[in-house]
Design a protein around this motif. Structure first.
Motif, PDB file in Angstrom:
ATOM      1  N   ARG A  51      65.462 -86.859 -44.014  1.00 12.83           N
ATOM      2  CA  ARG A  51      66.627 -87.270 -44.812  1.00 12.83           C
ATOM      3  C   ARG A  51      66.298 -87.106 -46.295  1.00 12.83           C
ATOM      4  O   ARG A  51      65.272 -87.600 -46.769  1.00 12.83           O
ATOM      5  CB  ARG A  51      66.984 -88.719 -44.504  1.00 12.83           C
ATOM      6  N   VAL A  52      67.184 -86.439 -47.021  1.00  9.69           N
ATOM      7  CA  VAL A  52      67.018 -86.225 -48.456  1.00  9.69           C
ATOM      8  C   VAL A  52      67.919 -87.196 -49.215  1.00  9.69           C
ATOM      9  O   VAL A  52      69.110 -87.303 -48.929  1.00  9.69           O
ATOM     10  CB  VAL A  52      67.367 -84.775 -48.856  1.00  9.69           C
ATOM     11  N   VAL A  53      67.326 -87.890 -50.183  1.00 13.24           N
ATOM     12  CA  VAL A  53      68.046 -88.808 -51.053  1.00 13.24           C
ATOM     13  C   VAL A  53      67.777 -88.348 -52.479  1.00 13.24           C
ATOM     14  O   VAL A  53      66.633 -88.025 -52.829  1.00 13.24           O
ATOM     15  CB  VAL A  53      67.535 -90.255 -50.869  1.00 13.24           C
ATOM     16  N   VAL A  54      68.807 -88.305 -53.296  1.00 12.87           N
ATOM     17  CA  VAL A  54      68.627 -87.917 -54.689  1.00 12.87           C
ATOM     18  C   VAL A  54      68.742 -89.155 -55.563  1.00 12.87           C
ATOM     19  O   VAL A  54      69.735 -89.894 -55.488  1.00 12.87           O
ATOM     20  CB  VAL A  54      69.665 -86.852 -55.112  1.00 12.87           C
ATOM     21  N   ALA A  55      67.729 -89.387 -56.373  1.00 20.54           N
ATOM     22  CA  ALA A  55      67.753 -90.479 -57.348  1.00 20.54           C
ATOM     23  C   ALA A  55      68.444 -89.930 -58.598  1.00 20.54           C
ATOM     24  O   ALA A  55      67.832 -89.215 -59.390  1.00 20.54           O
ATOM     25  CB  ALA A  55      66.338 -90.945 -57.673  1.00 20.54           C
ATOM     26  N   GLU A  56      69.709 -90.245 -58.724  1.00 17.32           N
ATOM     27  CA  GLU A  56      70.492 -89.696 -59.838  1.00 17.32           C
ATOM     28  C   GLU A  56      69.927 -90.122 -61.191  1.00 17.32           C
ATOM     29  O   GLU A  56      70.027 -89.385 -62.162  1.00 17.32           O
ATOM     30  CB  GLU A  56      71.962 -90.112 -59.713  1.00 17.32           C
ATOM     31  N   ASP A  57      69.334 -91.305 -61.248  1.00 18.38           N
ATOM     32  CA  ASP A  57      68.766 -91.811 -62.502  1.00 18.38           C
ATOM     33  C   ASP A  57      67.256 -91.562 -62.568  1.00 18.38           C
ATOM     34  O   ASP A  57      66.505 -92.334 -63.144  1.00 18.38           O
ATOM     35  CB  ASP A  57      69.093 -93.283 -62.687  1.00 18.38           C
ATOM     36  N   TRP A  58      66.804 -90.439 -61.985  1.00 18.20           N
ATOM     37  CA  TRP A  58      65.388 -90.099 -61.869  1.00 18.20           C
ATOM     38  C   TRP A  58      64.657 -90.113 -63.201  1.00 18.20           C
ATOM     39  O   TRP A  58      63.475 -90.418 -63.258  1.00 18.20           O
ATOM     40  CB  TRP A  58      65.206 -88.739 -61.188  1.00 18.20           C
ATOM     41  N   ALA A  59      65.341 -89.778 -64.286  1.00 17.91           N
ATOM     42  CA  ALA A  59      64.674 -89.700 -65.594  1.00 17.91           C
ATOM     43  C   ALA A  59      64.146 -91.061 -66.041  1.00 17.91           C
ATOM     44  O   ALA A  59      63.273 -91.136 -66.900  1.00 17.91           O
ATOM     45  CB  ALA A  59      65.620 -89.124 -66.640  1.00 17.91           C
ATOM     46  N   GLU A  60      64.660 -92.142 -65.446  1.00 21.77           N
ATOM     47  CA  GLU A  60      64.186 -93.484 -65.771  1.00 21.77           C
ATOM     48  C   GLU A  60      62.730 -93.666 -65.368  1.00 21.77           C
ATOM     49  O   GLU A  60      62.000 -94.448 -65.939  1.00 21.77           O
ATOM     50  CB  GLU A  60      65.056 -94.517 -65.071  1.00 21.77           C
ATOM     51  N   GLY A  61      62.296 -92.965 -64.317  1.00 23.41           N
ATOM     52  CA  GLY A  61      60.916 -93.069 -63.861  1.00 23.41           C
ATOM     53  C   GLY A  61      60.821 -93.378 -62.380  1.00 23.41           C
ATOM     54  O   GLY A  61      61.818 -93.380 -61.649  1.00 23.41           O
ATOM     55  N   MET A  62      59.603 -93.650 -61.952  1.00 21.41           N
ATOM     56  CA  MET A  62      59.300 -93.890 -60.551  1.00 21.41           C
ATOM     57  C   MET A  62      60.113 -95.041 -59.963  1.00 21.41           C
ATOM     58  O   MET A  62      60.459 -95.032 -58.778  1.00 21.41           O
ATOM     59  CB  MET A  62      57.804 -94.190 -60.395  1.00 21.41           C
ATOM     60  N   GLY A  63      60.429 -96.033 -60.753  1.00 21.34           N
ATOM     61  CA  GLY A  63      61.214 -97.165 -60.272  1.00 21.34           C
ATOM     62  C   GLY A  63      62.558 -96.737 -59.714  1.00 21.34           C
ATOM     63  O   GLY A  63      63.018 -97.260 -58.695  1.00 21.34           O
ATOM     64  N   ALA A  64      63.200 -95.771 -60.369  1.00 19.82           N
ATOM     65  CA  ALA A  64      64.497 -95.275 -59.904  1.00 19.82           C
ATOM     66  C   ALA A  64      64.355 -94.617 -58.535  1.00 19.82           C
ATOM     67  O   ALA A  64      65.199 -94.810 -57.648  1.00 19.82           O
ATOM     68  CB  ALA A  64      65.079 -94.293 -60.914  1.00 19.82           C
ATOM     69  N   SER A  65      63.296 -93.854 -58.351  1.00 25.86           N
ATOM     70  CA  SER A  65      63.073 -93.204 -57.057  1.00 25.86           C
ATOM     71  C   SER A  65      62.800 -94.229 -55.970  1.00 25.86           C
ATOM     72  O   SER A  65      63.309 -94.109 -54.849  1.00 25.86           O
ATOM     73  CB  SER A  65      61.900 -92.226 -57.148  1.00 25.86           C
ATOM     74  N   LEU A  66      62.017 -95.233 -56.279  1.00 25.39           N
ATOM     75  CA  LEU A  66      61.702 -96.265 -55.296  1.00 25.39           C
ATOM     76  C   LEU A  66      62.966 -97.019 -54.892  1.00 25.39           C
ATOM     77  O   LEU A  66      63.204 -97.251 -53.702  1.00 25.39           O
ATOM     78  CB  LEU A  66      60.641 -97.222 -55.848  1.00 25.39           C
ATOM     79  N   ARG A  67      63.789 -97.375 -55.859  1.00 22.43           N
ATOM     80  CA  ARG A  67      65.047 -98.070 -55.545  1.00 22.43           C
ATOM     81  C   ARG A  67      65.939 -97.200 -54.661  1.00 22.43           C
ATOM     82  O   ARG A  67      66.511 -97.684 -53.671  1.00 22.43           O
ATOM     83  CB  ARG A  67      65.786 -98.458 -56.829  1.00 22.43           C
ATOM     84  N   ALA A  68      66.059 -95.916 -54.990  1.00 23.96           N
ATOM     85  CA  ALA A  68      66.897 -95.012 -54.192  1.00 23.96           C
ATOM     86  C   ALA A  68      66.366 -94.900 -52.767  1.00 23.96           C
ATOM     87  O   ALA A  68      67.139 -94.904 -51.802  1.00 23.96           O
ATOM     88  CB  ALA A  68      66.952 -93.633 -54.846  1.00 23.96           C
ATOM     89  N   GLY A  69      65.063 -94.817 -52.620  1.00 25.24           N
ATOM     90  CA  GLY A  69      64.469 -94.730 -51.290  1.00 25.24           C
ATOM     91  C   GLY A  69      64.697 -95.993 -50.478  1.00 25.24           C
ATOM     92  O   GLY A  69      65.058 -95.928 -49.297  1.00 25.24           O
ATOM     93  N   LEU A  70      64.498 -97.149 -51.089  1.00 24.32           N
ATOM     94  CA  LEU A  70      64.702 -98.407 -50.374  1.00 24.32           C
ATOM     95  C   LEU A  70      66.171 -98.588 -50.001  1.00 24.32           C
ATOM     96  O   LEU A  70      66.484 -99.083 -48.911  1.00 24.32           O
ATOM     97  CB  LEU A  70      64.199 -99.591 -51.205  1.00 24.32           C
ATOM     98  N   ASP A  71      67.078 -98.178 -50.884  1.00 22.94           N
ATOM     99  CA  ASP A  71      68.508 -98.256 -50.566  1.00 22.94           C
ATOM    100  C   ASP A  71      68.829 -97.392 -49.347  1.00 22.94           C
ATOM    101  O   ASP A  71      69.598 -97.798 -48.471  1.00 22.94           O
ATOM    102  CB  ASP A  71      69.356 -97.824 -51.760  1.00 22.94           C
ATOM    103  N   ALA A  72      68.242 -96.205 -49.286  1.00 25.49           N
ATOM    104  CA  ALA A  72      68.485 -95.310 -48.142  1.00 25.49           C
ATOM    105  C   ALA A  72      67.902 -95.894 -46.861  1.00 25.49           C
ATOM    106  O   ALA A  72      68.504 -95.793 -45.793  1.00 25.49           O
ATOM    107  CB  ALA A  72      67.888 -93.932 -48.418  1.00 25.49           C
ATOM    108  N   LEU A  73      66.750 -96.511 -46.951  1.00 20.87           N
ATOM    109  CA  LEU A  73      66.106 -97.088 -45.773  1.00 20.87           C
ATOM    110  C   LEU A  73      66.855 -98.307 -45.239  1.00 20.87           C
ATOM    111  O   LEU A  73      66.787 -98.602 -44.042  1.00 20.87           O
ATOM    112  CB  LEU A  73      64.668 -97.493 -46.103  1.00 20.87           C
ATOM    113  N   ALA A  74      67.578 -98.990 -46.108  1.00 22.25           N
ATOM    114  CA  ALA A  74      68.280-100.208 -45.706  1.00 22.25           C
ATOM    115  C   ALA A  74      69.262 -99.956 -44.566  1.00 22.25           C
ATOM    116  O   ALA A  74      69.518-100.848 -43.753  1.00 22.25           O
ATOM    117  CB  ALA A  74      68.997-100.823 -46.903  1.00 22.25           C
ATOM    118  N   SER A  75      69.795 -98.738 -44.482  1.00 26.20           N
ATOM    119  CA  SER A  75      70.761 -98.428 -43.427  1.00 26.20           C
ATOM    120  C   SER A  75      70.096 -97.965 -42.128  1.00 26.20           C
ATOM    121  O   SER A  75      70.784 -97.722 -41.139  1.00 26.20           O
ATOM    122  CB  SER A  75      71.732 -97.343 -43.909  1.00 26.20           C
ATOM    123  N   LEU A  76      68.781 -97.851 -42.131  1.00 32.58           N
ATOM    124  CA  LEU A  76      68.056 -97.390 -40.946  1.00 32.58           C
ATOM    125  C   LEU A  76      67.462 -98.575 -40.191  1.00 32.58           C
ATOM    126  O   LEU A  76      67.201 -99.630 -40.763  1.00 32.58           O
ATOM    127  CB  LEU A  76      66.941 -96.424 -41.359  1.00 32.58           C
TER     128      LEU A  76
END
Length: 189
Positions: A51-76
């Motif tokens: 599953r591919v998830v795009v962190a739209e606010d990626w420029a903010e840093g690693m935190g944005a990617s981690l939040r996007a990943g955890l949000d995607a995992l929440a539905s699994l």
């Protein structure tokens, strides 16, 4: 690195595919990859069953990617997740498997909270049980990722992996070149 690290090749394999292979061989399923910079160039390298998830606010840093990943995992339907970074080519499937298996006696499933350690020094990958996701998500900002949540948290178990992996991240072409045959990513357009 001259471009997105996910596109950098080590021994003929892009780092994104290498990281996904390490997770799969370490026993992780399902796999979710979070993309940021140049997501449209990296996505075609991701296997169809990931599953591919795009962190739209990626420029903010690693935190944005981690939040996007955890949000995607929440539905699994998963109790925990191993978080691994693309720029850690020295992490092995053995380290991932050891980390994922270690907390089952003390904190199984959703309460798991563990970090790989190298000579006792905490590093990556990290195992986050579902009950910690909200706290990690709230703490994730900038390039700190889960560091603030994990630091000093008495629930964190360190899992020694220094005998099966290397913790060093690669941030420069020189660091990557020390690991083997490398190819820089194609220039950004």
């Amino acid at each position: 690195m001259g471009g997105p690290k996910a596109l950098v090749e080590l021994d003929g394999q892009p780092l994104v595919r290498r990281a996904l292979r390490v997770l799969a061989e370490g026993g992780c399923t399902p796999l979710v990859v979070v993309l940021g910079a140049s997501a449209e160039r990296v996505a075609p390298l991701v296997p169809d069953d990931v599953r591919v998830v795009v962190a739209e606010d990626w420029a903010e840093g690693m935190g944005a990617s981690l939040r996007a990943g955890l949000d995607a995992l929440a539905s699994l339907d998963v109790d925990s997740a191993v978080v691994h970074l693309v720029d850690l080519p020295g992490v092995t499937p053995e380290a991932v498997a050891r980390l994922a298996a270690a907390p089952t006696s003390d904190a199984p499933g959703p309460d798991a909270l563990a970090r790989a350690a190298y000579a006792g020094i905490p590093a990556h990958p990290v195992l986050l049980g579902r009950s910690h996701w909200a706290g990690v998500r709230d703490a994730a900002s900038g390039d700190a990722g889960a560091r603030g949540y994990l630091r000093g948290n008495p629930a964190v178990r360190l899992v020694e992996c220094g005998d099966v992996a290397e913790p060093d991240d690669v941030d420069t072409p020189q660091q990557l070149a020390r690991l083997g045959h490398t190819t820089a990513p194609p220039p950004s357009v």
